[in-house]
Design a protein around this motif. Sequence first.
Motif, PDB file in Angstrom:
ATOM      1  N   UNK A  20      62.419  -2.689 120.907  1.00 16.34           N
ATOM      2  CA  UNK A  20      61.262  -3.543 120.655  1.00 16.34           C
ATOM      3  C   UNK A  20      60.853  -4.303 121.919  1.00 16.34           C
ATOM      4  N   UNK A  21      61.822  -4.762 122.680  1.00 20.42           N
ATOM      5  CA  UNK A  21      61.512  -5.463 123.928  1.00 20.42           C
ATOM      6  C   UNK A  21      60.851  -4.535 124.937  1.00 20.42           C
ATOM      7  N   UNK A  22      61.326  -3.310 125.025  1.00 21.13           N
ATOM      8  CA  UNK A  22      60.734  -2.331 125.937  1.00 21.13           C
ATOM      9  C   UNK A  22      59.295  -2.033 125.521  1.00 21.13           C
ATOM     10  N   UNK A  23      59.060  -1.810 124.243  1.00 22.11           N
ATOM     11  CA  UNK A  23      57.699  -1.528 123.775  1.00 22.11           C
ATOM     12  C   UNK A  23      56.781  -2.724 124.003  1.00 22.11           C
ATOM     13  N   UNK A  24      57.303  -3.932 123.819  1.00 22.96           N
ATOM     14  CA  UNK A  24      56.516  -5.129 124.077  1.00 22.96           C
ATOM     15  C   UNK A  24      56.107  -5.208 125.546  1.00 22.96           C
ATOM     16  N   UNK A  25      57.035  -4.915 126.449  1.00 23.94           N
ATOM     17  CA  UNK A  25      56.725  -4.949 127.876  1.00 23.94           C
ATOM     18  C   UNK A  25      55.688  -3.902 128.252  1.00 23.94           C
ATOM     19  N   UNK A  26      55.757  -2.726 127.662  1.00 24.46           N
ATOM     20  CA  UNK A  26      54.767  -1.686 127.932  1.00 24.46           C
ATOM     21  C   UNK A  26      53.388  -2.135 127.460  1.00 24.46           C
ATOM     22  N   UNK A  27      53.307  -2.673 126.260  1.00 25.11           N
ATOM     23  CA  UNK A  27      52.033  -3.143 125.733  1.00 25.11           C
ATOM     24  C   UNK A  27      51.493  -4.312 126.551  1.00 25.11           C
ATOM     25  N   UNK A  28      52.359  -5.223 126.917  1.00 21.62           N
ATOM     26  CA  UNK A  28      51.952  -6.371 127.715  1.00 21.62           C
ATOM     27  C   UNK A  28      51.431  -5.939 129.079  1.00 21.62           C
ATOM     28  N   UNK A  29      52.102  -4.992 129.705  1.00 17.10           N
ATOM     29  CA  UNK A  29      51.682  -4.535 131.016  1.00 17.10           C
ATOM     30  C   UNK A  29      50.313  -3.868 130.960  1.00 17.10           C
ATOM     31  N   UNK A  30      50.077  -3.026 129.960  1.00 13.24           N
ATOM     32  CA  UNK A  30      48.777  -2.366 129.849  1.00 13.24           C
ATOM     33  C   UNK A  30      47.683  -3.386 129.576  1.00 13.24           C
ATOM     34  N   UNK A  31      47.979  -4.406 128.786  1.00 19.67           N
ATOM     35  CA  UNK A  31      46.996  -5.462 128.525  1.00 19.67           C
ATOM     36  C   UNK A  31      46.686  -6.239 129.799  1.00 19.67           C
ATOM     37  N   UNK A  32      47.699  -6.535 130.585  1.00 17.64           N
ATOM     38  CA  UNK A  32      47.493  -7.271 131.836  1.00 17.64           C
ATOM     39  C   UNK A  32      46.626  -6.457 132.794  1.00 17.64           C
ATOM     40  N   UNK A  33      46.870  -5.166 132.884  1.00 16.13           N
ATOM     41  CA  UNK A  33      46.061  -4.318 133.760  1.00 16.13           C
ATOM     42  C   UNK A  33      44.605  -4.343 133.318  1.00 16.13           C
ATOM     43  N   UNK A  34      44.355  -4.212 132.028  1.00 15.60           N
ATOM     44  CA  UNK A  34      42.969  -4.195 131.538  1.00 15.60           C
ATOM     45  C   UNK A  34      42.285  -5.539 131.707  1.00 15.60           C
ATOM     46  N   UNK A  35      42.988  -6.623 131.485  1.00 19.02           N
ATOM     47  CA  UNK A  35      42.396  -7.953 131.645  1.00 19.02           C
ATOM     48  C   UNK A  35      42.106  -8.237 133.116  1.00 19.02           C
ATOM     49  N   UNK A  36      42.957  -7.752 134.000  1.00 17.92           N
ATOM     50  CA  UNK A  36      42.819  -8.048 135.421  1.00 17.92           C
ATOM     51  C   UNK A  36      41.847  -7.132 136.154  1.00 17.92           C
ATOM     52  N   UNK A  37      41.272  -6.141 135.496  1.00 18.22           N
ATOM     53  CA  UNK A  37      40.399  -5.189 136.180  1.00 18.22           C
ATOM     54  C   UNK A  37      39.251  -5.849 136.943  1.00 18.22           C
ATOM     55  N   UNK A  38      38.535  -6.822 136.383  1.00 18.96           N
ATOM     56  CA  UNK A  38      37.456  -7.434 137.177  1.00 18.96           C
ATOM     57  C   UNK A  38      37.965  -8.115 138.455  1.00 18.96           C
TER      58      UNK A  38
END
Length: 106
Positions: A20-38
């Motif tokens: 669960x921690x690994x899946x959370x980190x994967x989801x968090x990382x993809x969200x951070x990449x998308x939020x930081x795109x601009x």
Amino acid sequence: MVDTVNSSKPGARWLLPVLLAVQFLVSLDMSVVNVALPDIGGGLGFDAESLAWVVNAYALTFGGLLMLGGRLADVAGRRRVLVVGFVVFGVASLVGGLAQAPWQLV
């Protein structure tokens, strides 16, 4: 009845929380990449067309390494591959965070 919590393997009770921690980190990382795109586009000089390569390069690399990691886990052991994966992920994140040009990030 079979007691699944206290199975014969000593680390079995930690398997679900670790996954669960690994899946959370994967989801968090993809969200951070998308939020930081601009900010990534503005800071490194990406145009709108090449900014899509940031997400695509991440997804393609992640998918390819996921398959490789699965095979390595079969050969070398799950715990060892998980720890090495965390270290490689941390180093790659640091290198990506220190990028000064678009080609360095992609």
